[in-house]
Design a protein around this motif. Sequence first.
Motif, PDB file in Angstrom:
ATOM      1  N   TRP A  88      90.175  97.573  22.188  1.00  0.00           N
ATOM      2  CA  TRP A  88      91.369  97.415  21.359  1.00  0.00           C
ATOM      3  C   TRP A  88      91.616  98.672  20.516  1.00  0.00           C
ATOM      4  O   TRP A  88      92.752  99.094  20.317  1.00  0.00           O
ATOM      5  CB  TRP A  88      91.229  96.192  20.440  1.00  0.00           C
ATOM      6  CG  TRP A  88      91.537  94.893  21.124  1.00  0.00           C
ATOM      7  CD1 TRP A  88      90.657  93.902  21.457  1.00  0.00           C
ATOM      8  CD2 TRP A  88      92.818  94.443  21.567  1.00  0.00           C
ATOM      9  NE1 TRP A  88      91.309  92.860  22.083  1.00  0.00           N
ATOM     10  CE2 TRP A  88      92.641  93.165  22.161  1.00  0.00           C
ATOM     11  CE3 TRP A  88      94.101  94.980  21.520  1.00  0.00           C
ATOM     12  CZ2 TRP A  88      93.687  92.432  22.695  1.00  0.00           C
ATOM     13  CZ3 TRP A  88      95.154  94.252  22.056  1.00  0.00           C
ATOM     14  CH2 TRP A  88      94.942  92.994  22.633  1.00  0.00           C
ATOM     15  N   MET A  89      90.530  99.269  20.040  1.00  0.00           N
ATOM     16  CA  MET A  89      90.658 100.489  19.239  1.00  0.00           C
ATOM     17  C   MET A  89      91.158 101.664  20.097  1.00  0.00           C
ATOM     18  O   MET A  89      91.924 102.507  19.616  1.00  0.00           O
ATOM     19  CB  MET A  89      89.316 100.850  18.595  1.00  0.00           C
ATOM     20  CG  MET A  89      88.872  99.907  17.476  1.00  0.00           C
ATOM     21  SD  MET A  89      90.086  99.746  16.128  1.00  0.00           S
ATOM     22  CE  MET A  89      90.849  98.158  16.549  1.00  0.00           C
ATOM     23  N   ILE A  90      90.728 101.732  21.345  1.00  0.00           N
ATOM     24  CA  ILE A  90      91.229 102.779  22.240  1.00  0.00           C
ATOM     25  C   ILE A  90      92.721 102.586  22.483  1.00  0.00           C
ATOM     26  O   ILE A  90      93.501 103.548  22.489  1.00  0.00           O
ATOM     27  CB  ILE A  90      90.439 102.778  23.569  1.00  0.00           C
ATOM     28  CG1 ILE A  90      88.990 103.215  23.329  1.00  0.00           C
ATOM     29  CG2 ILE A  90      91.101 103.700  24.593  1.00  0.00           C
ATOM     30  CD1 ILE A  90      88.106 103.124  24.561  1.00  0.00           C
ATOM     31  N   ALA A  91      93.128 101.327  22.669  1.00  0.00           N
ATOM     32  CA  ALA A  91      94.555 101.041  22.846  1.00  0.00           C
ATOM     33  C   ALA A  91      95.341 101.431  21.593  1.00  0.00           C
ATOM     34  O   ALA A  91      96.424 102.029  21.682  1.00  0.00           O
ATOM     35  CB  ALA A  91      94.757  99.557  23.153  1.00  0.00           C
ATOM     36  N   LEU A 124      98.913 105.162  18.503  1.00  0.00           N
ATOM     37  CA  LEU A 124      99.113 106.050  17.355  1.00  0.00           C
ATOM     38  C   LEU A 124      99.487 107.462  17.803  1.00  0.00           C
ATOM     39  O   LEU A 124     100.365 108.101  17.216  1.00  0.00           O
ATOM     40  CB  LEU A 124      97.842 106.090  16.495  1.00  0.00           C
ATOM     41  CG  LEU A 124      97.516 104.819  15.704  1.00  0.00           C
ATOM     42  CD1 LEU A 124      96.166 104.957  15.001  1.00  0.00           C
ATOM     43  CD2 LEU A 124      98.611 104.511  14.686  1.00  0.00           C
ATOM     44  N   ILE A 125      98.817 107.947  18.864  1.00  0.00           N
ATOM     45  CA  ILE A 125      99.115 109.296  19.364  1.00  0.00           C
ATOM     46  C   ILE A 125     100.544 109.359  19.909  1.00  0.00           C
ATOM     47  O   ILE A 125     101.286 110.311  19.645  1.00  0.00           O
ATOM     48  CB  ILE A 125      98.089 109.706  20.445  1.00  0.00           C
ATOM     49  CG1 ILE A 125      96.713 109.891  19.808  1.00  0.00           C
ATOM     50  CG2 ILE A 125      98.529 111.003  21.138  1.00  0.00           C
ATOM     51  CD1 ILE A 125      95.611 110.120  20.820  1.00  0.00           C
ATOM     52  N   LEU A 126     100.937 108.320  20.666  1.00  0.00           N
ATOM     53  CA  LEU A 126     102.296 108.286  21.211  1.00  0.00           C
ATOM     54  C   LEU A 126     103.345 108.172  20.109  1.00  0.00           C
ATOM     55  O   LEU A 126     104.481 108.630  20.261  1.00  0.00           O
ATOM     56  CB  LEU A 126     102.438 107.113  22.185  1.00  0.00           C
ATOM     57  CG  LEU A 126     101.630 107.232  23.491  1.00  0.00           C
ATOM     58  CD1 LEU A 126     101.780 105.968  24.327  1.00  0.00           C
ATOM     59  CD2 LEU A 126     102.080 108.454  24.297  1.00  0.00           C
ATOM     60  N   MET A 127     102.967 107.599  18.970  1.00  0.00           N
ATOM     61  CA  MET A 127     103.882 107.483  17.835  1.00  0.00           C
ATOM     62  C   MET A 127     104.008 108.791  17.057  1.00  0.00           C
ATOM     63  O   MET A 127     104.826 108.907  16.148  1.00  0.00           O
ATOM     64  CB  MET A 127     103.411 106.376  16.888  1.00  0.00           C
ATOM     65  CG  MET A 127     103.590 104.972  17.425  1.00  0.00           C
ATOM     66  SD  MET A 127     102.834 103.738  16.323  1.00  0.00           S
ATOM     67  CE  MET A 127     103.716 104.038  14.787  1.00  0.00           C
ATOM     68  N   GLY A 128     103.177 109.766  17.423  1.00  0.00           N
ATOM     69  CA  GLY A 128     103.248 111.055  16.746  1.00  0.00           C
ATOM     70  C   GLY A 128     102.242 111.245  15.636  1.00  0.00           C
ATOM     71  O   GLY A 128     102.274 112.268  14.931  1.00  0.00           O
ATOM     72  N   ALA A 180      94.384 109.770  13.800  1.00  0.00           N
ATOM     73  CA  ALA A 180      94.265 108.629  14.711  1.00  0.00           C
ATOM     74  C   ALA A 180      92.800 108.345  15.055  1.00  0.00           C
ATOM     75  O   ALA A 180      92.364 107.189  15.050  1.00  0.00           O
ATOM     76  CB  ALA A 180      95.065 108.898  15.988  1.00  0.00           C
ATOM     77  N   LEU A 181      92.044 109.395  15.331  1.00  0.00           N
ATOM     78  CA  LEU A 181      90.618 109.214  15.638  1.00  0.00           C
ATOM     79  C   LEU A 181      89.863 108.647  14.444  1.00  0.00           C
ATOM     80  O   LEU A 181      89.037 107.738  14.580  1.00  0.00           O
ATOM     81  CB  LEU A 181      90.000 110.557  16.055  1.00  0.00           C
ATOM     82  CG  LEU A 181      90.259 111.041  17.475  1.00  0.00           C
ATOM     83  CD1 LEU A 181      89.793 112.478  17.640  1.00  0.00           C
ATOM     84  CD2 LEU A 181      89.553 110.151  18.492  1.00  0.00           C
ATOM     85  N   ILE A 187      99.076 116.986  24.594  1.00  0.00           N
ATOM     86  CA  ILE A 187      98.223 117.381  23.477  1.00  0.00           C
ATOM     87  C   ILE A 187      97.369 118.578  23.881  1.00  0.00           C
ATOM     88  O   ILE A 187      97.307 118.949  25.054  1.00  0.00           O
ATOM     89  CB  ILE A 187      97.312 116.219  23.011  1.00  0.00           C
ATOM     90  CG1 ILE A 187      96.456 115.686  24.175  1.00  0.00           C
ATOM     91  CG2 ILE A 187      98.131 115.095  22.409  1.00  0.00           C
ATOM     92  CD1 ILE A 187      95.514 114.574  23.772  1.00  0.00           C
ATOM     93  N   ASP A 188      96.713 119.187  22.908  1.00  0.00           N
ATOM     94  CA  ASP A 188      95.939 120.395  23.172  1.00  0.00           C
ATOM     95  C   ASP A 188      94.638 120.085  23.908  1.00  0.00           C
ATOM     96  O   ASP A 188      94.179 118.935  23.956  1.00  0.00           O
ATOM     97  CB  ASP A 188      95.629 121.110  21.855  1.00  0.00           C
ATOM     98  CG  ASP A 188      94.748 120.264  20.951  1.00  0.00           C
ATOM     99  OD1 ASP A 188      93.540 120.464  20.959  1.00  0.00           O
ATOM    100  OD2 ASP A 188      95.291 119.385  20.249  1.00  0.00           O
TER     101      ASP A 188
END
Length: 439
Positions: free
Chosen positions: A8-11, A16-20, A26-27, A341-342
């Motif tokens: 669930w945390m990975i999801a 969060l990353i897709l939200m910017g 996020a990590l 992402i980088d």
Amino acid sequence: MGADIVLWMIALLIILILMGVHITVALGVTSALGVYLMMGSFDVAMSIIGTTAYEAIRKDVFAVIPLFVLMGDLVGRSGAARDLYRICDRLLRRIPGRLAVATVAGNAVFAAVTGVSIAAAATFSRIAYPEMRKLGYRQTFALGAVAGSACLGMLIPPSVLMIVWAILTEMSVGALFMAGIVPGVLLAVMFALYCVVAVKLDPSIAPPATDNNLADMSAAERRSEAIGGLGIGALVMLVIGGIWGGLFTPTEAAGFGVLGALVIGLVKGMRWSQIIDAIYNAGRTTAPIMILLVTATMYSRLLALGGAVNAIKAMLLGTGLGPIALMMMMGGIWLVLGMLIDSVSIILLTVPIFAPLAIQLGYDPLAFAIFGILIIEAGLLTPPFGLLVYTVKASVPDRAVSLAMIFRGSMPYWILIVVAAAMVLFVPGLANWLPQMMR
């Protein structure tokens, strides 16, 4: 239960990353929340996270990253990179498309002192591209040579990606450095051969060069060029040769490399203000990476506490896909992430999961690491959001250049990178031959 929480945390992390949301935030948020949900106590969760962060940052191997970045910045600001490019150009004067080949050769050597593809792309966009355009090289061909060969910065050691990969997987940094040399040289040769063949097939893309003669330079200019070019060669021998010969650890080699780069800069006439700027720039470059590594270590601890790595491995192995299909799946994920992402962030997100799976599938850890770094670097050239392409666009002193031109020019290099990655995967000796010789 722990594995479910981690999934669930990975999801949540992906959302969060897709939200910017910045990947560091996020990590950190998902790691802290996941540990809290598993432990059921805020104090225990904060204690585990604090200990993890402290243990991560106190490792002396972390000093390698800012030192190598500073070494590359000093060399770039001293003008030695331009000297190296002109020397390579002169040595290759009988080769078709010599300026493009010189760009590849210059990037290959410059990679051994910078370790960052973005830095190489920015440097050679300002040095090589104007020279090629001045002599009538086609825009897409010139841009492709700059963007494509910049990828060598993350493969030929010292490489920031290799250092991060080694930290996450607890591999030897020195062994990983040595593993990148043969594939790196092989890829550089493939790039150079492409340039020659492309010009042979269509001479109009790269008219013959007639300038850059020693006779046209003053004695002071010749002396300065020799100092810069030979200085970089000596620096490469000091750093890579010192690690290879067992004289230095990677951390020690990085320290001596900075001293060598500083000497080159002083001899080349760098001012004190330029040296201070290089130090500040290295700090600005590496500080986000260090914070990322701390939060990524917390993320890795979350995966370990929840047993998520074993759960994900079991899930992927349960699909019935063969090893090659699973490798292709990983490669596809890396290519997609490379558009968004980088490279360091990609490694931090995926390697704690992918590396154990690859080892269980029977792949050599060194060969898999080089395969992964190659594919991740290919992602930086992948349309429509290849980050390396945007770096070249921002750096070239030509406002007429479009992103489409850079993508078209770099596509052959993208193909060659993927081919090289497949070669390393199927012939692991390309990566582990040199490290085995060092034992």
